[in-house]
Design an enzyme around this catalytic site. Structure first.
Site: not given
Ligand code: UD1
Length: 364
Positions: A205
């Site tokens: 991820h």
């Molecule tokens: C975040 C953390 C990362 C951690 C990871 C654990 C930061 C900068 N990154 O990354 O350090 O290792 O969580 O999983 O804080 N999305 C969904 N559903 C959700 C959450 C996210 O669909 O519940 C999708 C969205 O399109 C979003 C993307 O995933 O834009 C990324 O989510 P985001 O919370 O920005 O970062 P992670 O990649 O999950």
């Protein structure tokens, strides 16, 4: 003493569960659980609350996804209101996600003390958003709880007062050891038609691996090669799913009998898959630690790690997105020719929450 505990993402829930339970043993403390909503929905959030028996959050900020500035800014604006209304004596933050730095910054500016659990980890790679979150959170927190002795050294080198640093061990391992037996009893790997110690488990991820087509493609091609040798299961993070589609890479992994794609799994199901795997490939931080404790070979799809102890004495090797390193090391694992003599780091023993709460009780 009023303590406000912050969670935002999947790994945060795993880290906070034992702390919350331990805090509740003492009448001196009243605790409030704040969920920023950085991760949301049943797969990424609610299932963890149910399985880990975490109480429902007292306060839910519902910030959701966004750019870093949007997400961090939204959390700050909402969390400031919570701090002003609740007037806590201490906030506890964990890990290195955007929720961690956002809430720390708010609390410190309101004069509220901050305890950071999992302090001092450094990858020395400032292109990682998490590295920025770690450095900034540690530099302004009041109590720094570390997982290993090299984290203490990192903090001291950055000029942090040694009085603020407490080496307590790894809180995530408290949860792992508590739930291991329950996870073993699940039939997750059988449900996916896999055989014990005869499959690989993949998670992916990190923005550096999935956002750009070139590295995502390289990794998926290596995965495809591995799947010719051993079946592989890949619970896919929403971020990764989106980029596989956007970059038109689905065909590499979609038409294979030996690559099983699944939605993100709950804690116990994922733990069951990890325990029974022959090897794990990952770019997660926590999984590097969990595989070291479980003594499962782990190939980390990154060039660096903020958890070097897992490489030094544990089951971990860094392979980056280098196809030949990934394949050579997979081959070694399959031939039982991988590194051995693993050790479990000091204080990764299931008692970290107890140590943290006793320090808070006696010093704060
Ligand atoms: C975040 C953390 C990362 C951690 C990871 C654990 C930061 C900068 N990154 O990354 O350090 O290792 O969580 O999983 O804080 N999305 C969904 N559903 C959700 C959450 C996210 O669909 O519940 C999708 C969205 O399109 C979003 C993307 O995933 O834009 C990324 O989510 P985001 O919370 O920005 O970062 P992670 O990649 O999950």
């Amino acid at each position: 003493m009023k303590i406000l505990i912050v969670v935002g993402t999947r790994p945060n829930f795993v880290k906070v569960a034992p702390l919350d339970k331990e805090l509740k043993k003492y009448s001196k403390f009243s605790s409030i659980l704040v969920h920023t909503g950085q991760h949301y929905g049943s797969e990424m959030s609610e299932s963890f609350f149910n399985e880990l028996k975490l109480p429902r959050p007292d306060i839910y900020l519902g910030v959701g996804s966004g750019t870093h500035a949007e997400q961090t800014g939204k959390i700050m604006i909402k969390f400031e209101k919570v701090c002003k209304a609740e007037q806590p004596d201490l906030i506890v933050v964990v890990g290195d996600v955007n929720s961690t730095i956002a809430c720390t910054l708010v609390a410190v500016k309101l004069g509220i003390k901050v305890a950071h659990v999992e302090a001092g980890l450094r990858s020395f790679d400032r292109t990682m958003p998490e590295e920025i979150n770690r450095i900034l959170t540690d530099s302004i927190s009041d109590y720094l709880f570390t997982t290993c002795e090299d984290a203490n050294e990192n903090l001291l080198k950055e000029g942090i007062d040694k009085e603020k640093i407490y080496f307590v061990g790894n809180i995530m391992i408290d949860t792992l050891l508590k739930f291991k037996k329950r996870a073993e009893k699940k039939n997750t790997f059988e449900k996916f038609d896999l055989n014990k110690k005869n499959y690989a488990l993949l998670t992916l991820h990190r923005p550096s691996n999935v956002d750009k087509k070139a590295s995502l493609e390289k990794i998926l091609r290596a995965i495809k090669m591995i799947s010719y040798k051993i079946p592989l299961i890949f619970p896919t993070h929403p971020r990764t799913k989106k980029f596989i589609k956007d970059h038109n890479l689905s065909s590499i992994i979609n038409n294979s009998n030996s690559i099983i794609l699944s939605k993100p799994l709950g804690y116990l199901e994922f733990l069951n898959l990890m325990i029974n795997a022959k090897l794990v490939l990952t770019d997660s931080g926590g999984i590097q630690e969990e595989t070291t404790v479980l003594k499962i070979p782990c190939l980390t799809l990154r060039k660096n790690t903020e958890r070097p102890i897992t490489v030094k004495i544990g089951t971990n090797i860094l392979v980056g997105d280098d196809e030949s390193k990934i394949l050579i090391n997979t081959e070694k694992i399959l031939k039982n020719n991988y590194k051995n003599n693993y050790k479990i780091p000091k204080y990764w023993d299931g008692n970290t929450a107890k140590r943290i709460i006793s320090i808070i009780l006696n010093n704060i």
